[in-house]
Design an enzyme around this catalytic site. Sequence first.
Site, PDB file in Angstrom:
ATOM      1  N   ASN A   9      12.680   4.654  10.936  1.00  0.00           N
ATOM      2  CA  ASN A   9      11.406   4.726  11.648  1.00  0.00           C
ATOM      3  C   ASN A   9      10.634   3.454  11.314  1.00  0.00           C
ATOM      4  O   ASN A   9      10.070   3.334  10.231  1.00  0.00           O
ATOM      5  CB  ASN A   9      10.634   5.981  11.209  1.00  0.00           C
ATOM      6  CG  ASN A   9       9.281   6.076  11.905  1.00  0.00           C
ATOM      7  OD1 ASN A   9       8.969   5.288  12.801  1.00  0.00           O
ATOM      8  ND2 ASN A   9       8.468   7.038  11.485  1.00  0.00           N
ATOM      9  N   LYS A  11       7.972   2.430  12.570  1.00  0.00           N
ATOM     10  CA  LYS A  11       6.520   2.597  12.732  1.00  0.00           C
ATOM     11  C   LYS A  11       5.944   1.366  13.472  1.00  0.00           C
ATOM     12  O   LYS A  11       6.613   0.820  14.338  1.00  0.00           O
ATOM     13  CB  LYS A  11       5.850   2.844  11.366  1.00  0.00           C
ATOM     14  CG  LYS A  11       6.536   3.981  10.598  1.00  0.00           C
ATOM     15  CD  LYS A  11       5.798   4.412   9.361  1.00  0.00           C
ATOM     16  CE  LYS A  11       6.576   5.530   8.682  1.00  0.00           C
ATOM     17  NZ  LYS A  11       5.883   6.099   7.542  1.00  0.00           N
ATOM     18  N   HIS A  97       5.207  13.210  14.002  1.00  0.00           N
ATOM     19  CA  HIS A  97       5.138  12.551  12.696  1.00  0.00           C
ATOM     20  C   HIS A  97       3.745  12.804  12.102  1.00  0.00           C
ATOM     21  O   HIS A  97       2.755  12.838  12.835  1.00  0.00           O
ATOM     22  CB  HIS A  97       5.410  11.056  12.848  1.00  0.00           C
ATOM     23  CG  HIS A  97       5.636  10.389  11.535  1.00  0.00           C
ATOM     24  ND1 HIS A  97       4.597  10.064  10.692  1.00  0.00           N
ATOM     25  CD2 HIS A  97       6.777  10.034  10.897  1.00  0.00           C
ATOM     26  CE1 HIS A  97       5.098   9.529   9.586  1.00  0.00           C
ATOM     27  NE2 HIS A  97       6.422   9.498   9.688  1.00  0.00           N
ATOM     28  N   GLY A 175       5.522   6.860   2.114  1.00  0.00           N
ATOM     29  CA  GLY A 175       4.953   5.545   1.824  1.00  0.00           C
ATOM     30  C   GLY A 175       4.306   5.455   0.449  1.00  0.00           C
ATOM     31  O   GLY A 175       3.600   4.502   0.153  1.00  0.00           O
ATOM     32  N   SER A 214       9.794   8.305   1.286  1.00  0.00           N
ATOM     33  CA  SER A 214      10.277   7.394   0.232  1.00  0.00           C
ATOM     34  C   SER A 214      11.776   7.514  -0.032  1.00  0.00           C
ATOM     35  O   SER A 214      12.216   7.455  -1.179  1.00  0.00           O
ATOM     36  CB  SER A 214       9.473   7.589  -1.065  1.00  0.00           C
ATOM     37  OG  SER A 214       8.109   7.276  -0.839  1.00  0.00           O
TER      38      SER A 214
HETATM   39  P1  13P Z   1       8.644   5.973   3.928  1.00  0.00           P
HETATM   40  O1  13P Z   1      10.149   6.004   3.883  1.00  0.00           O
HETATM   41  O2  13P Z   1       8.066   4.615   4.026  1.00  0.00           O
HETATM   42  O3  13P Z   1       8.054   6.822   2.828  1.00  0.00           O
HETATM   43  O4  13P Z   1       8.225   6.709   5.294  1.00  0.00           O
HETATM   44  C1  13P Z   1       8.777   7.931   5.584  1.00  0.00           C
HETATM   45  C2  13P Z   1       8.468   8.258   6.986  1.00  0.00           C
HETATM   46  O5  13P Z   1       7.344   8.499   7.339  1.00  0.00           O
HETATM   47  C3  13P Z   1       9.566   8.230   7.948  1.00  0.00           C
HETATM   48  O6  13P Z   1       9.166   8.744   9.172  1.00  0.00           O
END
Ligand code: 13P
Length: 252
Positions: A9, A11, A97, A175, A214
């Site tokens: 993802n 983002k 999400h 995150g 994470s």
């Molecule tokens: P991280 O892997 O950066 O923690 O994000 C997870 C996430 O939101 C995947 O959609």
Amino acid sequence: MRKQIAAANWKMNLTYQQGEELLDAILKENIELKEHQQAVFAVPFPYLIMAQTRLGNKKNYAAAAQNCSDQPAGAYTGEVSAEMLRSINIRYCVLGHSERREYFSEHNQSLAAKTQRCLERGITPIFCCGEPLSIREVDAQESFVEAQLKESLFHFSPEDISKIVIAYEPIWAIGTGKTASAQQAQEMHACIRGLLKAKYGQVADSIPILYGGSVKAGNAVELFSCPDVDGGLVGGASLVAADFLTIMRALK
Ligand code: 13P
């Protein structure tokens, strides 16, 4: 065996050129995925055709959208419909999400409609659920996630449900570098599968449940080895080719 999925993802990260470079670096490794394994790349809308072009003819690799509209078509400026995604051959879409729930007011009812739109167009929803820290602290994560699933998904037929992928993403682990332990992930995944089983019976055994929050190159093997964890939805670590390749290799 149930489908095992490494889903990136991205983002709202990377320029178009950086996205091209990242995909090329991953594809260059030419990882042969097994029949039941899948690598999915949820990229920003303007990059979908680029990603689709690069991944489209590679077996078990697919591009995904990060969102779609809850409306089929019409005067909804700025929105992208499931039909539009399907018209460029997109087969996966991340829905619900926690960032969309928090910053864009998405709620269980609108997510039910988005899921419906995707299913109508033959797009597999990657439906995200997961609790915030305040809920985890009072040990109410199971009932919280149960309400998310019930209100968005449990009115669908067994046939429709069999086409859905679920991603459990505890918000406190996104995150933050604070991963759920393998035991915490397994407990919640088993709970989610139990809810699906109680409602839909045997079909629950074929529904992939991904863990997100994470996931890193260093913890993917341990997380993915849990019996009910069928891969991951990966944010930060999916932006680094070497890390995501390691995560792909960690699939069961
Ligand atoms: P991280 O892997 O950066 O923690 O994000 C997870 C996430 O939101 C995947 O959609």
